[in-house]
Design a protein around this motif. Structure first.
Motif, short mmCIF file in Angstrom:
data_model
loop_
_atom_site.label_atom_id
_atom_site.label_comp_id
_atom_site.label_asym_id
_atom_site.label_seq_id
_atom_site.Cartn_x
_atom_site.Cartn_y
_atom_site.Cartn_z
N ILE A 1 0.86 -1.18 0.00
CA ILE A 1 0.00 0.00 0.00
C ILE A 1 0.90 1.23 0.00
CG2 ILE A 1 -1.82 1.25 1.22
CD1 ILE A 1 -2.51 -1.48 2.58
N ILE A 2 0.75 2.07 -1.03
CA ILE A 2 1.61 3.25 -1.21
C ILE A 2 0.84 4.51 -0.81
CG2 ILE A 2 2.91 4.62 -2.89
CD1 ILE A 2 4.12 1.87 -2.41
N THR A 3 1.47 5.38 -0.01
CA THR A 3 0.77 6.57 0.47
C THR A 3 0.87 7.76 -0.49
OG1 THR A 3 2.70 7.25 1.77
CG2 THR A 3 1.00 5.95 2.89
N HIS A 4 2.03 7.92 -1.20
CA HIS A 4 2.15 9.03 -2.14
C HIS A 4 3.36 8.83 -3.04
CE1 HIS A 4 4.77 10.41 1.13
NE2 HIS A 4 5.34 11.25 0.29
N PHE A 5 3.57 9.75 -3.99
CA PHE A 5 4.48 9.50 -5.10
C PHE A 5 5.92 9.95 -4.89
CE2 PHE A 5 2.15 13.49 -6.10
CZ PHE A 5 3.21 14.39 -6.05
N HIS A 6 6.28 10.49 -3.76
CA HIS A 6 7.68 10.91 -3.56
C HIS A 6 8.60 9.69 -3.52
CE1 HIS A 6 6.63 15.15 -1.88
NE2 HIS A 6 6.83 15.16 -3.18
#
Length: 226
Positions: A36-41
């Motif tokens: 599960i990925i929280t954001h694109f950084h």
């Protein structure tokens, strides 16, 4: 697994997490069910193509729609700058990025997703950057929140993080600036605008480096308001 990023302080394999801690035999598909990925950084997605296409993880990857749109652009830019221009050791390829993104399942904000019979996830607005979320995960009667990066200070284009009142058993929280004492947002903006006004008034030019995607928009809106 929450997030799959890289540490930008190294130029070789040490940038990546020690994936052997997940599976000593490198059988990641038996040891791990979901990412599960929280954001694109990059410190949250930078190792993802390596983990899926080189290490062999073949399960689903959950992220928000904006993250799905921007993640491949960030990863390709990393290859262009760090590998092609700076000569960093290549850990994954453009084709790896394409194949990795085929494993992605995009979800909406505050959409409750029944991942399997045991696991349920729900994403909440985290502020920070477009598409950034905090994740509430429930397994039967146990509930946790993983924040990723979040921002409680309202800004001009995203607003502050928001989450429901929840009864939780565990919170995993980022602490990047936990020991940093800053001036107020108003004071920092005032000094920024004064410096720009002084330079422009004297017919100078202003260059503003923004080291992370998602920061420039706030500066654009601030300057436009001023």
């Amino acid at each position: 697994m929450f997030d799959c990023g890289m540490y930008m302080g190294y130029l070789d394999h040490r940038r990546y997490p020690d994936f052997s801690l997940i599976s000593k035999s490198n059988d990641f598909n038996n040891a791990l069910s979901y990412i599960i990925i929280t954001h694109f950084h990059m410190d949250h997605i930078g190792a993802l193509p390596y983990f899926t296409e080189v290490c062999g993880y073949d399960g689903p990857v959950y992220m928000m729609y904006p993250t799905k749109a921007l993640a491949p652009l960030m990863l390709e830019d990393y290859l262009r700058v760090m590998v092609d221009q700076r000569g960093e050791e290549e850990q994954f390829t453009s084709e790896n990025i394409v194949q990795c993104m085929k494993k992605v399942i995009a979800v909406d904000l505050k959409q409750t997703v029944q991942v399997d019979k045991d696991l349920q996830i729900r994403a909440y607005h985290a502020g920070h950057v477009l598409g950034a979320v905090m994740i509430c995960a429930k397994v039967e009667d146990v509930a946790i929140v993983y924040t990723g990066d979040y921002n409680m200070t309202p800004d001009r284009h995203l607003g502050a993080a928001q989450i429901d009142r929840l009864r939780l058993d565990l919170v995993i929280i980022e602490s990047t600036y936990a020991r940093t004492v800053r001036d107020s947002k108003y004071a920092r903006e005032r000094e920024f605008l004064k410096a720009i006004h002084k330079l422009v008034a004297s017919e100078g030019n202003v260059l503003i480096p923004t080291f992370a995607l998602g920061r420039a928009q706030e500066l654009y809106i601030l300057l436009d308001d001023y």
